[in-house]
Scaffold this motif. Structure first.
Motif, PDB file in Angstrom:
ATOM      1  N   UNK A 251      11.057  -4.238  -1.486  1.00 47.39           N
ATOM      2  CA  UNK A 251      10.431  -3.116  -0.787  1.00 47.39           C
ATOM      3  C   UNK A 251      11.448  -2.049  -0.403  1.00 47.39           C
ATOM      4  N   UNK A 252      11.039  -0.799  -0.496  1.00 47.04           N
ATOM      5  CA  UNK A 252      11.867   0.334  -0.101  1.00 47.04           C
ATOM      6  C   UNK A 252      11.163   1.088   1.028  1.00 47.04           C
ATOM      7  N   UNK A 253      11.954   1.690   1.910  1.00 52.05           N
ATOM      8  CA  UNK A 253      11.398   2.497   3.005  1.00 52.05           C
ATOM      9  C   UNK A 253      11.670   3.969   2.730  1.00 52.05           C
ATOM     10  N   UNK A 254      10.632   4.786   2.846  1.00 53.98           N
ATOM     11  CA  UNK A 254      10.790   6.214   2.618  1.00 53.98           C
ATOM     12  C   UNK A 254      11.516   6.853   3.797  1.00 53.98           C
ATOM     13  N   UNK A 255      12.587   7.549   3.519  1.00 57.76           N
ATOM     14  CA  UNK A 255      13.328   8.244   4.572  1.00 57.76           C
ATOM     15  C   UNK A 255      12.641   9.545   4.956  1.00 57.76           C
ATOM     16  N   UNK A 256      11.915  10.137   4.025  1.00 59.29           N
ATOM     17  CA  UNK A 256      11.180  11.377   4.303  1.00 59.29           C
ATOM     18  C   UNK A 256       9.782  11.241   3.718  1.00 59.29           C
ATOM     19  N   UNK A 257       8.869  12.052   4.201  1.00 55.98           N
ATOM     20  CA  UNK A 257       7.504  12.045   3.685  1.00 55.98           C
ATOM     21  C   UNK A 257       7.503  12.433   2.214  1.00 55.98           C
ATOM     22  N   UNK A 258       6.621  11.793   1.425  1.00 53.27           N
ATOM     23  CA  UNK A 258       6.594  12.037  -0.010  1.00 53.27           C
ATOM     24  C   UNK A 258       5.153  12.201  -0.465  1.00 53.27           C
TER      25      UNK A 258
ATOM     26  N   UNK B 129       2.390  10.185   1.304  1.00 53.92           N
ATOM     27  CA  UNK B 129       3.034   8.938   1.711  1.00 53.92           C
ATOM     28  C   UNK B 129       3.897   9.261   2.927  1.00 53.92           C
ATOM     29  N   UNK B 130       3.513   8.805   4.128  1.00 50.72           N
ATOM     30  CA  UNK B 130       4.227   9.190   5.345  1.00 50.72           C
ATOM     31  C   UNK B 130       5.664   8.685   5.375  1.00 50.72           C
ATOM     32  N   UNK B 131       6.471   9.355   6.162  1.00 50.85           N
ATOM     33  CA  UNK B 131       7.843   8.913   6.407  1.00 50.85           C
ATOM     34  C   UNK B 131       7.841   7.505   6.989  1.00 50.85           C
ATOM     35  N   UNK B 132       8.827   6.704   6.594  1.00 53.12           N
ATOM     36  CA  UNK B 132       9.008   5.321   7.047  1.00 53.12           C
ATOM     37  C   UNK B 132       8.005   4.340   6.430  1.00 53.12           C
ATOM     38  N   UNK B 133       7.193   4.796   5.477  1.00 48.18           N
ATOM     39  CA  UNK B 133       6.295   3.871   4.783  1.00 48.18           C
ATOM     40  C   UNK B 133       7.103   2.903   3.932  1.00 48.18           C
ATOM     41  N   UNK B 134       6.620   1.669   3.824  1.00 45.69           N
ATOM     42  CA  UNK B 134       7.224   0.679   2.944  1.00 45.69           C
ATOM     43  C   UNK B 134       6.501   0.752   1.597  1.00 45.69           C
ATOM     44  N   UNK B 135       7.247   0.989   0.524  1.00 45.49           N
ATOM     45  CA  UNK B 135       6.656   1.124  -0.804  1.00 45.49           C
ATOM     46  C   UNK B 135       7.282   0.108  -1.745  1.00 45.49           C
ATOM     47  N   UNK B 136       6.503  -0.308  -2.722  1.00 46.35           N
ATOM     48  CA  UNK B 136       6.965  -1.254  -3.732  1.00 46.35           C
ATOM     49  C   UNK B 136       6.690  -0.648  -5.095  1.00 46.35           C
ATOM     50  N   UNK B 137       7.732  -0.539  -5.918  1.00 47.55           N
ATOM     51  CA  UNK B 137       7.596   0.060  -7.236  1.00 47.55           C
ATOM     52  C   UNK B 137       6.779  -0.815  -8.168  1.00 47.55           C
TER      53      UNK B 137
END
Length: 479
Positions: free
Chosen positions: A340-347, A354-362
């Protein structure tokens, strides 16, 4: 006085535990800042802390130096690893890759029954050779045992929900600091290890001790061999040699030596299970798709000649073999859920915010994903660059992409090509001549590894067996 029964005692302990939990949870918001790890800085002394570290003269210069010394140690160590294992530099380890592959072929020739055991030996021995220049003769080697135990603990701790307190930030064992647990109920980190239900703290202490040994033991051996002038070429001996030429004995040299030790330990622990998993997937793919095996063998015979062993430099002339390697990596991912990766900025993704600090999985999509089709990567008999290369996904992406990916791919390619050139992998049969069909099932853990299966591994011909017997392992010694 009424005697307290076992059930009453358990009830009393439950009340005590609940009281502590409610109290600590109630104060957790006020104390949240105390749960966060401190920024890096000079080591504290008992009672006085950093009192004597504060300079009386020109303090701004000292603070600037501290900023350089303690900012993102990860960057220094990643840079050190990259300098040794980037696409061009990794070729310096080709002799170790070739030697470990030839040793695997000889073991398969002597004992073709324990295929996954041989794959585990290959992975562990290659990493120890490349990282430390240490020979590993069997899976009973103490260094292999240490790594397996450390990785076992990591695999357990990484599974969400295993503990009410799941590690999010765990400091390395070589630092004199407590392990921090931050997840479902952060306050549980304050529960003493002897308290009923605090098994997670006892396990963490055990894993910390094993990790400490993983970091220190092989490094100490290499350092001793370097001093004696008998250290084989390896990542550690190479960097210790460079250190001796520059900053040996200085404060800066001590920092660099620690970076070498920690970077070596990270590579020691990182690759064994993933390589074993990929090799197991290759064997299952050949059992399920015998036509793909025959096509690869025909290509090898036509390009390098039957009875000859491939070299890494043969890869461009063997596109079907390379397509098999890519399909092995895609078909059953070593880590199917990814990290899992955490977004440092909104995407934004496909019109969604995808809000900032969301946990995303490729994730990655291929047509007919369950079928093993090396041809999906080919066009006109050559590798098709328009098809997404699984290497772009399975090794991670962005700043956290695996720095050892070139080493891992080279080892996997040569091992697969060499086995295809010299052996046939077929389904096993029982005493009555019935075919034993593998289950093709995998363990449900962080690293996706095939469950035990039986197969038949036989030399393709007497000439192929002779080619294996003619291999001679060699080493490049550090000077």
């Amino acid at each position: 006085m009424v005697p307290i029964s076992f059930s009453s005692t358990a009830y009393l302990w439950s009340l005590v535990g609940l009281t502590i939990l409610l109290y600590t949870t109630r104060r957790s918001r006020q104390r949240f800042r105390l749960l966060l790890p401190l920024p890096p800085g000079p080591k504290k002394l008992p009672i006085v802390g950093n009192l004597f570290d504060v300079p009386a003269d020109r303090p701004w210069e000292a603070y600037q130096q501290w900023n350089k010394d303690f900012r993102d140690r990860w960057r220094r160590q990643r840079k050190m690893f990259h300098e040794a294992f980037h696409a061009g530099a990794v070729k310096q380890f080709d002799p170790q890759i070739r030697d470990s592959t030839h040793r695997l072929l000889r073991r398969l020739l002597r004992d073709p029954h324990d295929l996954m055991g041989h794959f585990r030996h290959l992975a562990g021995a290659l990493i120890m050779d490349v990282t430390y220049g240490i020979d590993v003769e069997s899976l009973d080697d103490p260094y292999i045992k240490i790594a397996e135990e450390a990785l076992h603990g990591l695999a357990i701790a990484c599974v969400p929900g295993t503990f009410m307190v799941v590690r999010l930030a765990s400091y390395p064992a070589h630092q004199d600091t407590q392990t921090h647990f931050q997840d479902l109920i952060p306050a549980l980190k304050y529960v003493p290890s002897w308290f009923p239900g605090a098994e997670f703290k006892r396990k963490a202490r055990q894993w910390r001790d094993v990790t400490h040994e993983l970091v220190e033991a092989p490094f100490t051996e290499v350092k001793r061999n370097v001093a004696a002038g008998t250290a084989p070429f390896s990542f550690t001996s190479l960097n210790l040699g460079l250190l001796a030429e520059s900053d040996s004995g200085s404060k800066r040299g001590a920092v660099k030596e620690k970076d070498i030790k920690e970077t070596a330990a990270a590579s020691h622990a990182a690759g064994a299970d993933t390589t074993t998993s990929a090799m197991g997937t290759f064997a299952l793919a050949m059992l399920k798709n015998p036509d793909a095996q025959k096509k690869a063998q025909a290509e090898l015979d036509a390009v390098i000649g039957h009875g000859n062993l491939p070299e890494l430099g043969d890869a461009p002339a063997l596109p079907y073999v390379s397509a098999i390697v890519k399909e092995v990596l895609r078909w059953e991912n070593v880590a199917p859920i990814g990290i899992p990766h955490r977004l440092l900025v909104e995407d934004e993704y496909r019109g969604f915010r995808i809000p900032e600090n969301s946990i995303v999985i490729g994730n990655e999509m291929y047509p007919d994903p369950k079928s093993f089709k090396p041809e999906r990567f080919l066009l006109g008999g050559k590798l098709n660059s328009d098809v997404r290369d699984p290497e772009a996904v399975i090794f991670g992406f962005g700043r956290r992409i695996c720095p050892g990916r070139h080493m891992a791919y080279s080892s996997l390619w040569l091992t697969i090509a060499s086995i295809l050139a010299t052996f046939d992998i077929n389904k096993a049969v029982d005493n009555d001549g019935n075919v034993i069909e593998p289950s093709y099932e995998y363990s449900a853990a962080v690293i996706f590894t095939p469950l035990p299966f039986k197969c038949s591994v036989t030399p393709r011909s007497p000439r192929a067996a002779q080619a294996i017997e003619a291999t001679v392992g060699g080493k490049c010694y550090f000077k």
